[in-house]
Design an enzyme around this catalytic site. Structure first.
Site, PDB file in Angstrom:
ATOM      1  N   ARG A   1      -4.291  -4.660  -0.401  1.00 18.89           N
ATOM      2  CA  ARG A   1      -5.584  -3.977  -0.479  1.00 18.89           C
ATOM      3  C   ARG A   1      -5.888  -3.542  -1.916  1.00 18.89           C
ATOM      4  O   ARG A   1      -5.228  -3.950  -2.861  1.00 18.89           O
ATOM      5  CB  ARG A   1      -5.666  -2.797   0.492  1.00 18.89           C
ATOM      6  CG  ARG A   1      -5.751  -3.216   1.939  1.00 18.89           C
ATOM      7  CD  ARG A   1      -6.820  -2.438   2.709  1.00 18.89           C
ATOM      8  NE  ARG A   1      -6.831  -2.817   4.110  1.00 18.89           N
ATOM      9  CZ  ARG A   1      -6.122  -2.189   5.039  1.00 18.89           C
ATOM     10  NH1 ARG A   1      -5.358  -1.168   4.716  1.00 18.89           N
ATOM     11  NH2 ARG A   1      -6.200  -2.581   6.295  1.00 18.89           N
TER      12      ARG A   1
ATOM     13  N   GLU B   1       0.837  -1.207   0.000  1.00 17.72           N
ATOM     14  CA  GLU B   1       0.000   0.000   0.000  1.00 17.72           C
ATOM     15  C   GLU B   1       0.871   1.256   0.000  1.00 17.72           C
ATOM     16  O   GLU B   1       1.894   1.285   0.687  1.00 17.72           O
ATOM     17  CB  GLU B   1      -0.817   0.057   1.290  1.00 17.72           C
ATOM     18  CG  GLU B   1      -2.176  -0.547   1.204  1.00 17.72           C
ATOM     19  CD  GLU B   1      -2.860  -0.497   2.557  1.00 17.72           C
ATOM     20  OE1 GLU B   1      -4.075  -0.413   2.568  1.00 17.72           O
ATOM     21  OE2 GLU B   1      -2.189  -0.545   3.594  1.00 17.72           O
TER      22      GLU B   1
HETATM   23  N1  LIG Z   1      -8.945   3.264   2.441  1.00 16.97           N
HETATM   24  C1  LIG Z   1      -8.149   3.246   3.532  1.00 16.97           C
HETATM   25  C2  LIG Z   1      -7.044   2.411   3.593  1.00 16.97           C
HETATM   26  C3  LIG Z   1      -6.264   2.437   4.719  1.00 16.97           C
HETATM   27  N2  LIG Z   1      -6.558   3.260   5.737  1.00 16.97           N
HETATM   28  C4  LIG Z   1      -5.668   3.333   6.909  1.00 16.97           C
HETATM   29  C5  LIG Z   1      -5.758   2.157   7.848  1.00 16.97           C
HETATM   30  C6  LIG Z   1      -4.379   2.097   8.434  1.00 16.97           C
HETATM   31  O1  LIG Z   1      -4.242   3.048   9.489  1.00 16.97           O
HETATM   32  C7  LIG Z   1      -3.495   2.538   7.277  1.00 16.97           C
HETATM   33  C8  LIG Z   1      -2.979   1.374   6.449  1.00 16.97           C
HETATM   34  O2  LIG Z   1      -2.614   0.408   7.282  1.00 16.97           O
HETATM   35  P1  LIG Z   1      -2.237  -1.133   7.046  1.00 16.97           P
HETATM   36  O3  LIG Z   1      -2.889  -1.606   5.818  1.00 16.97           O
HETATM   37  O4  LIG Z   1      -0.764  -1.099   6.952  1.00 16.97           O
HETATM   38  O5  LIG Z   1      -2.750  -1.821   8.243  1.00 16.97           O
HETATM   39  O6  LIG Z   1      -4.332   3.334   6.451  1.00 16.97           O
HETATM   40  C9  LIG Z   1      -7.678   4.066   5.668  1.00 16.97           C
HETATM   41  O7  LIG Z   1      -7.979   4.813   6.636  1.00 16.97           O
HETATM   42  N3  LIG Z   1      -8.439   4.059   4.560  1.00 16.97           N
END
Ligand SMILES: Nc1ccn([C@H]2C[C@H](O)[C@@H](COP(=O)(O)O)O2)c(=O)n1
Ligand SMILES: Nc1ncnc2c1ncn2[C@@H]1O[C@H](COP(=O)(O)OP(=O)(O)O)[C@@H](O)[C@H]1O
Length: 216
Positions: free
Chosen positions: A89, A36
Site C-alpha cells: 500500500r 504495512e
Molecule cells: N489507510 C488505511 C489502511 C488500512 N486500513 C486497515 C484495513 C485493514 O483492516 C488493515 C490493514 O490490512 P491489510 O492491508 O493487511 O489487509 O488496516 C485502514 O483502515 N486504513
C-alpha cells in the site's frame, strides 16, 4: 516496488494476499520489502487506533488515518537497502481508498476530511514520493472475506462483505476504470483469487516486469 533506483507499490483489498506476495518475493530475490506498519496502527503508546476506528469510525477515523499517513510517509522516505524495493500500500491508497470511503459513507465529518486533505496535498506537493510501478492484486470481495476469516485479526471481526465491496469498487474506479484519482505510476494487474500454488506461478510470470519496473 522499486527497481534499481525506482519503486513499486503493492495494492489490493483487505486480505487480498499482499503480505503473502511480498514475503514470497523477499525470500526469492534481492528485493527489499516493506510491509504495512499494521502493528503500529494496533499499538501506539499502548493505544489501538485500528481497533478504535472499527468500533466507532466517526470518532476515531481521523485518528487512525492521521497516523497511517505519518507511518506510510516514513516508509516511503526510509533509506533503501536493495536495488529493488516493494512496498505494501501507500500514502495514496490511504487517502484515495480509506479516507475517501470514510468520508463518502458519512462516517468522517467534513472538517476531518478537509484537514486530512490539506495534509495530504501538502505532503504530495512538497515531498517527492518515488514510485515506478503499482502492482494491483485483483480479488473478489468474497475471496477477501474468506481470507480475512482465516487470518482472524481481532479488530477486523466486525468487517462485513459490504465493506469489502465498497473498498473493491474504489480500487477498481481508481486503478482499472481510471475515473477517480491521479495514478502515480503504471499499473500491473495480477488476478489474485487463485490458490497459493497458482499465485506463485503468476508471481514468477510477472517477476521480470516487477524488477524492471523503471522500464514499464
Ligand atoms: N489507510 C488505511 C489502511 C488500512 N486500513 C486497515 C484495513 C485493514 O483492516 C488493515 C490493514 O490490512 P491489510 O492491508 O493487511 O489487509 O488496516 C485502514 O483502515 N486504513
Ligand atoms: N492465494 C491464496 N489462497 C489462499 N489463502 C491465501 C492466499 N494468499 C494469502 N492467503 C491467506 O489469506 C490471509 C490474508 O493474506 P495476507 O497476505 O495477510 O493479505 P493482505 O496483506 O493483503 O491483507 C492470510 O491468512 C494468508 O495466509
Amino acid at each position: 516496488i522499486m527497481a534499481i533506483g525506482g519503486f513499486s507499490l503493492q495494492k489490493g483489498n483487505i486480505a487480498s494476499g499482499k503480505t503473502t506476495c511480498l514475503e514470497y518475493f523477499s525470500k526469492t530475490s534481492n528485493i527489499e520489502v516493506l510491509t504495512e506498519p499494521v502493528s503500529k496502527w494496533r499499538n501506539v503508546r499502548g493505544h489501538n487506533p485500528l481497533g478504535l476506528m472499527y468500533q466507532d469510525p466517526a470518532r476515531w477515523g481521523i485518528t487512525l488515518q492521521t497516523y497511517v499517513q505519518l507511518t506510510m510517509l516514513d516508509r516511503h522516505l526510509s533509506t533503501i537497502s536493495a536495488p529493488v524495493r516493494m512496498m505494501e500500500r501507500s500514502i495514496y491508497s490511504a487517502k484515495y481508498i480509506f479516507v475517501e470511503n470514510l468520508y463518502r459513507s458519512g462516517k468522517m465529518p467534513e472538517v476531518d476530511f478537509a484537514v486530512l486533505s490539506e495534509w495530504f496535498e501538502w505532503i504530495t506537493q512538497n515531498i517527492t514520493i518515488p514510485v515506478d510501478l503499482i502492482v494491483y492484486l485483483q480479488t473478489s470481495p468474497q475471496t477477501c472475506l474468506e481470507r480475512l476469516k482465516v487470518r482472524c485479526r481481532e479488530e477486523e471481526k466486525v468487517i462485513p462483505l459490504e465493506y469489502l465491496e465498497v473498498v473493491h469498487q474504489l480500487y477498481e474506479d481508481w486503478l482499472i476504470k481510471k475515473t477517480s484519482f491521479h495514478i502515480p505510476a503504471p499499473v500491473l494487474v495480477i488476478s489474485a483469487d487463485d490458490d497459493m500454488q497458482k499465485m506463485l506461478h503468476q508471481y514468477e510470470e510477472n517477476r521480470e516486469k516487477i524488477i524492471a519496473a523503471r522500464n514499464v
